[in-house]
Design an enzyme around this catalytic site. Structure first.
Site, PDB file in Angstrom:
ATOM      1  CB  SER A  50      -0.851 -23.370   1.699  1.00 59.53           C
ATOM      2  OG  SER A  50      -0.467 -24.115   3.160  1.00 59.53           O
ATOM      3  CB  CYS A  62       5.976 -19.551  -0.543  1.00 60.65           C
ATOM      4  SG  CYS A  62       6.740 -19.876   1.085  1.00 60.65           S
ATOM      5  CG  HIS A  97       7.949 -14.943  -1.187  1.00 58.87           C
ATOM      6  ND1 HIS A  97       6.823 -15.209  -1.595  1.00 58.87           N
ATOM      7  CD2 HIS A  97       8.085 -15.860  -0.449  1.00 58.87           C
ATOM      8  CE1 HIS A  97       6.117 -15.502  -0.541  1.00 58.87           C
ATOM      9  NE2 HIS A  97       6.439 -16.361   0.570  1.00 58.87           N
ATOM     10  CD  GLU A 141       6.646 -13.043  -4.433  1.00 54.53           C
ATOM     11  OE1 GLU A 141       7.361 -13.874  -5.327  1.00 54.53           O
ATOM     12  OE2 GLU A 141       5.994 -13.185  -4.396  1.00 54.53           O
TER      13      GLU A 141
HETATM   14  N1  GLN Z   1       4.423 -21.667   6.058  1.00 55.47           N
HETATM   15  C1  GLN Z   1       2.636 -21.720   4.846  1.00 55.47           C
HETATM   16  C2  GLN Z   1       1.870 -22.292   4.122  1.00 55.47           C
HETATM   17  O1  GLN Z   1       1.844 -23.375   4.481  1.00 55.47           O
HETATM   18  C3  GLN Z   1       3.610 -20.755   3.381  1.00 55.47           C
HETATM   19  C4  GLN Z   1       4.893 -19.605   3.815  1.00 55.47           C
HETATM   20  C5  GLN Z   1       4.095 -18.458   2.272  1.00 55.47           C
HETATM   21  O2  GLN Z   1       3.794 -18.394   1.499  1.00 55.47           O
HETATM   22  N2  GLN Z   1       5.749 -17.278   2.783  1.00 55.47           N
HETATM   23  O3  GLN Z   1       1.028 -22.010   3.289  1.00 55.47           O
END
Ligand code: GLN
Length: 198
Positions: free
Chosen positions: A48, A78, A175, A177
């Protein structure tokens, strides 16, 4: 109908593939002009803080935030959920978010990559309950608080909230997907079809 997939980094192809399986046109969104004419947008998993940096560098973050605030339907998974959140409990240095979902989220709440796990959980949508959705948790976030107007829609057995919905924003910590379970995507697209029929 055209569904955008935020394509700055992360699991873009899995979502495009799922759209293709469902017979829906997908479009990679990298620049503000890619937002024109889309009927919904998917914010994928990934990282992110990187998604945020790239979106701001490409002058996409603010137009995207405005489109969502004006009602563009969002399906986030996520890192995408983290990117929609109003508050991140443990942000990366300088990390910003779109702030379109009134939740506080804790990143990497279930451990690191090696602690990844798959499970099946119920997702409660306004249109009904999707039972035992196949869910992959990969460095997944936990929703640690929900503001007024936010509905928790998925929980782990220990009660941890891993899905939330507010108006046009549907966000999941995991997820669907990755496992090829297309029911969440299908249900979300069905609601968009209803809107565009009106
Ligand atoms: N830990 C990731 C984050 O902080 C997210 C992990 C994921 O999208 N599978 O963005």
């Amino acid at each position: 109908m055209i569904i955008g997939v935020l394509a700055l980094q992360g699991g873009v192809d899995e979502h495009l593939q799922m759209l293709e399986e469902l017979g829906v046109s997908g479009r990679k969104v990298r620049l503000a002009r890619d937002l024109e004419g889309i009927d919904g947008i998917i914010l994928p998993g990934g990282e992110s803080s990187v998604m945020d940096k790239l979106a701001r560098a490409l002058d996409l973050a603010e137009p995207l935030r405005q489109r969502i605030a004006a009602g563009l339907p969002v399906l986030a998974t996520c890192a995408g959920l983290i990117y929609t959140a109003k508050t991140v409990d443990n942000p990366a240095p300088g990390q910003q978010t779109l702030g379109v979902l009134d939740i506080t989220v804790h990143r990497n709440a279930f451990g690191s990559q090696k602690d990844s796990f798959d499970t099946a959980l119920d997702v409660t949508l306004p249109t009904g309950v999707l039972e035992k959705v196949q869910a992959s948790f990969i460095r997944a976030p936990e929703v640690i608080s929900c503001g007024e107007g936010v509905t928790p829609i998925a929980r782990l057995n220990n009660g941890a909230v891993v899905g939330a919905m507010q108006g046009n924003v549907l966000a999941l910590s995991f997820h669907p997907e990755e496992s090829g379970d297309s029911r969440v995507h299908q249900a979300w697209i069905n609601t968009l079809e209803k809107v565009s029929d009106q």
